[in-house]
Enzyme design. Structure first.
Site, PDB file in Angstrom:
ATOM      1  N   CYS A  45     -14.333  27.674  -5.902  1.00 23.15           N
ATOM      2  CA  CYS A  45     -15.175  26.479  -5.704  1.00 23.15           C
ATOM      3  C   CYS A  45     -15.618  26.284  -4.254  1.00 23.15           C
ATOM      4  CB  CYS A  45     -14.450  25.232  -6.189  1.00 23.15           C
ATOM      5  SG  CYS A  45     -13.901  25.328  -7.885  1.00 23.15           S
TER       6      CYS A  45
ATOM      7  N   HIS B 209     -17.107  18.758  -2.976  1.00 23.04           N
ATOM      8  CA  HIS B 209     -16.917  19.484  -4.233  1.00 23.04           C
ATOM      9  C   HIS B 209     -16.577  18.461  -5.313  1.00 23.04           C
ATOM     10  CE1 HIS B 209     -15.682  22.215  -7.257  1.00 23.04           C
ATOM     11  NE2 HIS B 209     -14.380  22.053  -7.092  1.00 23.04           N
TER      12      HIS B 209
ATOM     13  N   ASN C 140     -17.081  19.859 -13.285  1.00 19.24           N
ATOM     14  CA  ASN C 140     -16.844  20.793 -12.186  1.00 19.24           C
ATOM     15  C   ASN C 140     -17.448  22.148 -12.548  1.00 19.24           C
ATOM     16  OD1 ASN C 140     -15.812  22.618 -10.349  1.00 19.24           O
ATOM     17  ND2 ASN C 140     -13.666  21.997 -10.595  1.00 19.24           N
TER      18      ASN C 140
HETATM   19  O1  UT7 Z   1     -11.685  23.099  -8.606  1.00 16.10           O
HETATM   20  C1  UT7 Z   1     -10.328  22.963  -8.957  1.00 16.10           C
HETATM   21  C2  UT7 Z   1     -10.179  22.661 -10.410  1.00 16.10           C
HETATM   22  N1  UT7 Z   1      -9.086  21.838 -10.828  1.00 16.10           N
HETATM   23  C3  UT7 Z   1      -8.861  20.566 -10.458  1.00 16.10           C
HETATM   24  O2  UT7 Z   1      -9.531  20.045  -9.603  1.00 16.10           O
HETATM   25  C4  UT7 Z   1      -7.758  19.810 -11.154  1.00 16.10           C
HETATM   26  C5  UT7 Z   1      -7.214  18.679 -10.340  1.00 16.10           C
HETATM   27  N2  UT7 Z   1      -6.357  17.813 -11.159  1.00 16.10           N
HETATM   28  C6  UT7 Z   1      -6.872  16.803 -11.898  1.00 16.10           C
HETATM   29  O3  UT7 Z   1      -8.077  16.550 -11.883  1.00 16.10           O
HETATM   30  C7  UT7 Z   1      -5.911  15.945 -12.711  1.00 16.10           C
HETATM   31  O4  UT7 Z   1      -4.582  16.290 -12.366  1.00 16.10           O
HETATM   32  C8  UT7 Z   1      -6.114  16.084 -14.255  1.00 16.10           C
HETATM   33  C9  UT7 Z   1      -7.423  15.445 -14.651  1.00 16.10           C
HETATM   34  C10 UT7 Z   1      -6.062  17.551 -14.663  1.00 16.10           C
HETATM   35  C11 UT7 Z   1      -4.998  15.325 -14.967  1.00 16.10           C
HETATM   36  O5  UT7 Z   1      -5.009  13.948 -14.574  1.00 16.10           O
HETATM   37  P1  UT7 Z   1      -3.653  13.222 -14.181  1.00 16.10           P
HETATM   38  O6  UT7 Z   1      -4.018  11.836 -13.817  1.00 16.10           O
HETATM   39  O7  UT7 Z   1      -2.966  14.068 -13.152  1.00 16.10           O
HETATM   40  O8  UT7 Z   1      -2.901  13.191 -15.551  1.00 16.10           O
HETATM   41  P2  UT7 Z   1      -1.467  13.797 -15.939  1.00 16.10           P
HETATM   42  O9  UT7 Z   1      -1.523  15.285 -15.956  1.00 16.10           O
HETATM   43  O10 UT7 Z   1      -0.429  13.143 -15.093  1.00 16.10           O
HETATM   44  O11 UT7 Z   1      -1.287  13.288 -17.399  1.00 16.10           O
HETATM   45  C12 UT7 Z   1      -1.047  11.904 -17.711  1.00 16.10           C
HETATM   46  C13 UT7 Z   1      -0.956  11.740 -19.203  1.00 16.10           C
HETATM   47  C14 UT7 Z   1      -0.018  12.762 -19.874  1.00 16.10           C
HETATM   48  O12 UT7 Z   1       0.595  12.116 -20.966  1.00 16.10           O
HETATM   49  P3  UT7 Z   1       2.110  11.542 -20.838  1.00 16.10           P
HETATM   50  O13 UT7 Z   1       2.935  12.742 -20.472  1.00 16.10           O
HETATM   51  O14 UT7 Z   1       2.037  10.522 -19.762  1.00 16.10           O
HETATM   52  O15 UT7 Z   1       2.336  11.015 -22.192  1.00 16.10           O
HETATM   53  C15 UT7 Z   1      -0.956  13.808 -20.398  1.00 16.10           C
HETATM   54  O16 UT7 Z   1      -0.449  14.502 -21.517  1.00 16.10           O
HETATM   55  O17 UT7 Z   1      -2.239  11.978 -19.777  1.00 16.10           O
HETATM   56  C16 UT7 Z   1      -2.146  12.982 -20.795  1.00 16.10           C
HETATM   57  N3  UT7 Z   1      -3.394  13.738 -20.781  1.00 16.10           N
HETATM   58  C17 UT7 Z   1      -4.466  13.346 -21.492  1.00 16.10           C
HETATM   59  N4  UT7 Z   1      -4.682  12.316 -22.322  1.00 16.10           N
HETATM   60  C18 UT7 Z   1      -5.914  12.209 -22.877  1.00 16.10           C
HETATM   61  C19 UT7 Z   1      -3.699  14.864 -20.095  1.00 16.10           C
HETATM   62  N5  UT7 Z   1      -4.971  15.237 -20.347  1.00 16.10           N
HETATM   63  C20 UT7 Z   1      -5.470  14.315 -21.205  1.00 16.10           C
HETATM   64  C21 UT7 Z   1      -6.719  14.147 -21.838  1.00 16.10           C
HETATM   65  N6  UT7 Z   1      -6.898  13.088 -22.656  1.00 16.10           N
HETATM   66  N7  UT7 Z   1      -7.760  15.009 -21.622  1.00 16.10           N
END
Ligand code: UT7
Length: 314
Positions: free
Chosen positions: A114, A237, A267
């Site tokens: 990226c 980005h 993204n």
């Molecule tokens: O160019 C580089 C590319 N990658 C990135 O930039 C990724 C950077 N990271 C992120 O953008 C975020 O970490 C994510 C969007 C991937 C995840 O967001 P988060 O706020 O860190 O969520 P989390 O992983 O802490 O998950 C919170 C909850 C979990 O459930 P529990 O364990 O609290 O019950 C997940 O299972 O949200 C759940 N969850 C979802 N729920 C609905 C994870 N993905 C989803 C989803 N829809 N798509």
């Protein structure tokens, strides 16, 4: 060559997104255990464009940039396609672009995920300082084939697109400073194997990105001899709007000065920065004389920041 010619400036810009749109609701309706509310709240994304090949999108974006610059492919000394999703393993996608746009000079791809567009822009500026007249820099990625559409933690984040800029020799420097960096020991937190899908530790990528871009952006501002108040627009980005907000807050930049396009594009890797730039120039937010801060990160982990004066031709 005299020092009077060491500078460069962007004289053309363009972007391209595939026609097919997948909304958050489309993903949820298609069986992914998610919702529009969750995705928008946690990422700022409403939809993504999918279905373009890196070559096709690069050609469209590149042609637009040539048109704005008022030049043809024959006037270009080098085309650099920054991508991590080339159409073939070899040759580079730049070969397709070279043929279709009738590029007069050389062609190569650059892979910094990226961060690729910013790395390529800095490289192009350096090549112009050593003798080239004009470089077409393209950031393009077709991530959709590498998305695991059953994995809700990553499927929601990615899309396809391309953005381009023509950089031309100029009597003054408009790239005031840059900061390029990498931490290869973090390459395991986001990767795609041959024939594999995008795999990442989202939380770790988030934390690393905020830390790295904050420091890198500050370095670039400092080495330009400026302060955050001198920055008119932050062109970041687009990976997650919460990452952009966290960086803006840490460097002391009001969010109104950040160009955010992620709601429409998600993204699309090396394409996000040139698409955001193209969008903000076309809607007249970015004006001649403005000072821009470009900043991003990618798997690797790589990061890149640049401070630029916006000074296109009349
Ligand atoms: O160019 C580089 C590319 N990658 C990135 O930039 C990724 C950077 N990271 C992120 O953008 C975020 O970490 C994510 C969007 C991937 C995840 O967001 P988060 O706020 O860190 O969520 P989390 O992983 O802490 O998950 C919170 C909850 C979990 O459930 P529990 O364990 O609290 O019950 C997940 O299972 O949200 C759940 N969850 C979802 N729920 C609905 C994870 N993905 C989803 C989803 N829809 N798509």
């Amino acid at each position: 060559m005299s020092n009077a010619h060491v500078g460069s400036r962007i004289v053309g810009w363009g972007s391209n997104l595939p026609e097919k749109v997948l909304t958050n609701n489309d993903l949820a309706d298609g069986g992914l255990d998610t919702s529009d509310e969750w995705i928008y709240e946690r990422t700022g994304i409403r939809q993504r464009h999918v279905g373009g090949s890196t070559g096709e999108m690069s050609i469209h974006a590149g042609q637009q940039a040539l048109d704005v610059a008022g030049v043809t492919g024959a006037d270009i000394d080098l085309v650099i396609v920054a991508t991590s999703t080339p159409d073939q393993l070899m040759p580079g996608t730049s070969a397709t672009v070279h043929a279709e746009l009738g590029i007069g000079g050389g062609a190569c791809d650059m892979q910094a995920v990226c961060s690729g567009f910013s790395y390529a822009l800095v490289a192009a500026n350096g090549l112009i300082a050593t003798g080239l007249e004009r470089v077409l820099v393209i950031g393009a990625d077709s991530l959709s084939p590498y998305v695991d559409w059953d994995d809700r933690s990553s499927a929601i984040l990615f899309g396809d697109g391309a953005g381009a800029a023509v950089l031309e020799r100029h009597t003054e420097r408009t790239l005031l400073s840059f900061d390029l960096g990498a931490d290869g020991t973090s390459r395991h937190i986001g990767y795609t194997d041959h024939d594999g899908k995008i795999t990442m530790d989202g939380k770790e990528v988030f934390r690393t990105a905020v830390r790295a871009v904050t420091k890198s952006a500050q370095n670039a501002i400092d080495s330009a001899g400026l302060t955050i108040d001198d920055i008119d627009w932050f062109v970041p980005h687009q990976a997650n709007v919460r990452i952009i907000e966290a960086i803006a807050q840490r460097i002391g930049l009001p969010m109104e000065k950040a160009i955010v396009t992620i709601q429409n594009t998600a993204n699309n890797s090396a394409a996000t920065i040139p698409i955001a730039l193209d969008t903000a120039v076309r809607d007249a937010r970015v004006q001649r004389g403005d000072t821009l801060l470009l900043g991003g990160f990618g798997f690797g982990m790589t990061w890149a920041s640049a401070v630029m004066k916006w000074d296109p031709r009349d």
